[in-house]
Motif scaffolding. Structure first.
Motif, short mmCIF file in Angstrom:
data_model
loop_
_atom_site.label_atom_id
_atom_site.label_comp_id
_atom_site.label_asym_id
_atom_site.label_seq_id
_atom_site.Cartn_x
_atom_site.Cartn_y
_atom_site.Cartn_z
N ASN A 62 0.88 -1.26 -0.05
CA ASN A 62 -0.06 0.01 0.02
C ASN A 62 0.75 1.34 -0.08
O ASN A 62 0.52 2.40 -0.41
CB ASN A 62 -0.85 0.01 1.17
N MET A 63 2.20 1.07 0.43
CA MET A 63 2.89 2.45 0.39
C MET A 63 3.29 2.45 -0.95
O MET A 63 3.38 3.66 -1.33
CB MET A 63 4.26 1.94 1.61
N VAL A 64 3.73 1.49 -1.72
CA VAL A 64 4.15 1.80 -3.06
C VAL A 64 2.78 2.35 -3.70
O VAL A 64 3.18 3.20 -4.57
CB VAL A 64 4.60 0.35 -3.61
N LEU A 65 1.76 1.90 -3.62
CA LEU A 65 0.54 2.23 -4.38
C LEU A 65 0.33 3.68 -3.83
O LEU A 65 -0.05 4.65 -4.88
CB LEU A 65 -0.67 1.34 -3.99
N SER A 66 0.49 3.99 -2.66
CA SER A 66 0.34 5.44 -2.60
C SER A 66 1.13 6.37 -3.02
O SER A 66 0.95 7.53 -3.78
CB SER A 66 0.42 5.80 -1.00
N LYS A 67 2.39 5.79 -3.35
CA LYS A 67 3.60 6.80 -3.96
C LYS A 67 2.94 6.81 -5.59
O LYS A 67 3.26 8.02 -6.21
CB LYS A 67 4.92 6.20 -3.94
N VAL A 68 2.72 5.86 -5.91
CA VAL A 68 2.35 5.83 -7.48
C VAL A 68 0.93 6.82 -7.56
O VAL A 68 0.77 7.40 -8.68
CB VAL A 68 1.75 4.47 -8.08
N ASP A 69 0.14 6.74 -6.73
CA ASP A 69 -1.19 7.82 -6.68
C ASP A 69 -0.53 9.30 -6.51
O ASP A 69 -1.07 10.19 -7.23
CB ASP A 69 -2.01 7.40 -5.62
N ARG A 70 0.41 9.47 -5.83
CA ARG A 70 0.92 10.72 -5.72
C ARG A 70 1.84 11.29 -6.94
O ARG A 70 1.35 12.33 -7.52
CB ARG A 70 2.01 10.78 -4.61
N TYR A 71 2.47 10.29 -7.62
CA TYR A 71 3.04 10.61 -8.96
C TYR A 71 1.69 11.10 -9.98
O TYR A 71 2.31 11.97 -10.78
CB TYR A 71 3.99 9.51 -9.34
N LYS A 72 1.00 10.10 -9.81
CA LYS A 72 -0.09 10.41 -10.99
C LYS A 72 -0.96 12.07 -10.63
O LYS A 72 -0.95 12.53 -11.74
CB LYS A 72 -1.32 9.43 -10.90
N ARG A 73 -1.12 12.29 -9.36
CA ARG A 73 -1.57 13.49 -9.18
C ARG A 73 -0.54 14.44 -9.64
O ARG A 73 -1.19 15.74 -10.06
CB ARG A 73 -1.83 13.68 -7.80
N TYR A 74 0.65 14.43 -9.52
CA TYR A 74 1.57 15.32 -9.71
C TYR A 74 1.51 15.53 -11.53
O TYR A 74 1.58 16.66 -11.79
CB TYR A 74 3.06 14.88 -9.30
N ASP A 75 1.58 14.36 -12.18
CA ASP A 75 1.63 14.33 -13.56
C ASP A 75 0.37 15.21 -14.01
O ASP A 75 0.40 16.08 -14.89
CB ASP A 75 1.48 13.00 -14.15
N GLN A 76 -0.92 14.95 -13.27
CA GLN A 76 -2.11 15.67 -13.66
C GLN A 76 -1.98 17.36 -13.59
O GLN A 76 -2.39 17.87 -14.28
CB GLN A 76 -3.32 15.20 -13.10
#
Length: 307
Positions: A290-304
């Motif tokens: 879940n820690m890795v998935l949360s990092k992915v979500d943050r990267y996605k929000r940053y890209d958006q």
């Protein structure tokens, strides 16, 4: 509809040349007799991850101590990697299996050979101009163009290979383990977008999805729950839209030097509850995951935000 593809998967038909299949079988027999540890070098995508879990489960169920590792995608790319060869050597492994990779790794195979390590390449990618000097190459692309295994994914090749070898060695997997491995291959088959016009792929996906819905394997159940927010029924589109991105995520951003778990964490999750898996609580694995998935979500929000 069911009988023909089922016989293709569980029958005696080779997934590569008879010579390579025989050499692979005899080398595995030797590993069993000599109590040798082995290493599985997987490709860090969903097909390679599920194929690694298939290969590891199959080998361990035959009594072989099996390690697994992946190249760090951001720094090391894909395929058989010298770091993993060195790690295998330190662990006393004189046999490495590649899964969903290796057919283009001429120099790494030569490096493994120089250290006295045999390599069995288990891959489904197109052959290059130069073929690695591996102990054996398990790849349906070595067969005639109309061979029924030409369209198998990397995990599908690993599944057919390990079923064939076990049968040749007189080893019978339990029904639970067979169904578990088919479910993993279904994930890899959908991930690599392999054609379902081939009967063997249709069987793997259809039966695999049924198993995922009915499974009692802790790792698969946990993956389903965190991917579908608790829904009980999974369909093929759920696999491609929700489950597979979560399988791929650690391989995309994972880097142990930065404290971010990589594809090995996904295999840790998938192998929970299988024979000989190291004692590591499912809750601990899920916390890291879940820690890795949360990092992915943050990267996605940053890209958006940037877009």
């Amino acid at each position: 509809f069911i009988d023909q593809p089922k016989s293709l998967l569980f029958g005696d038909l080779c997934v590569s040349t008879e010579k390579d299949m025989e050499k692979s079988t005899e080398r595995i027999r030797q590993a069993i007799e000599n109590n040798e540890p082995v290493m599985v070098n997987g490709d860090p995508d969903a097909d390679g991850i599920t194929g690694t879990a298939v290969m590891t489960t199959g080998l361990r169920s035959m009594g072989i101590k099996t390690f697994y590792d992946f190249p760090v995608r951001a720094r090391e790319g894909h395929g058989l990697h010298p770091r993993i060869i060195d790690d295998a050597d330190k662990l006393g492994c004189k046999l490495i299996f590649t899964v969903d990779c290796g057919i283009g790794n001429v120099k790494p195979v030569d490096y493994a050979n120089s250290k006295g390590i045999d390599v069995i390449i288990c891959d489904h990618h197109i052959l290059g101009k130069e073929i690695p000097n591996a102990l054996s190459i398990v790849n349906p692309k070595l067969m005639e163009s109309n061979h029924p295994y030409q369209a198998l994914s990397g995990s599908g090749v690993a599944l057919k290979f390990i079923l064939y070898v076990a049968k040749r060695l007189g080893y019978d997997y339990s029904q639970d383990i067979i169904e578990y491995m088919v479910a993993l291959a279904a994930l890899g088959t959908i991930s690599d977008r392999m054609t379902l016009k081939e009967p063997v792929n249709r069987y793997i996906v259809r039966h695999g999805i049924e198993v995922i819905n009915d499974t009692e394997m802790p790792g698969l159940k946990a993956l389903k729950l965190i991917s579908t927010r608790g829904r009980d029924i999974v369909k093929s589109r759920d696999v491609s839209r929700t489950i597979l991105p979560r399988l791929n995520a650690p391989g995309r951003i994972g880097d142990r030097e930065k404290g971010i778990p990589d594809s090995g964490l996904v295999v840790d999750l998938l192998l929970s509850g299988t024979p000989d898996q190291e004692e590591k609580s499912l809750d601990e694995i899920l916390d890291e995951y879940n820690m890795v998935l949360s990092k992915v979500d943050r990267y996605k929000r940053y890209d958006q935000e940037v877009i």
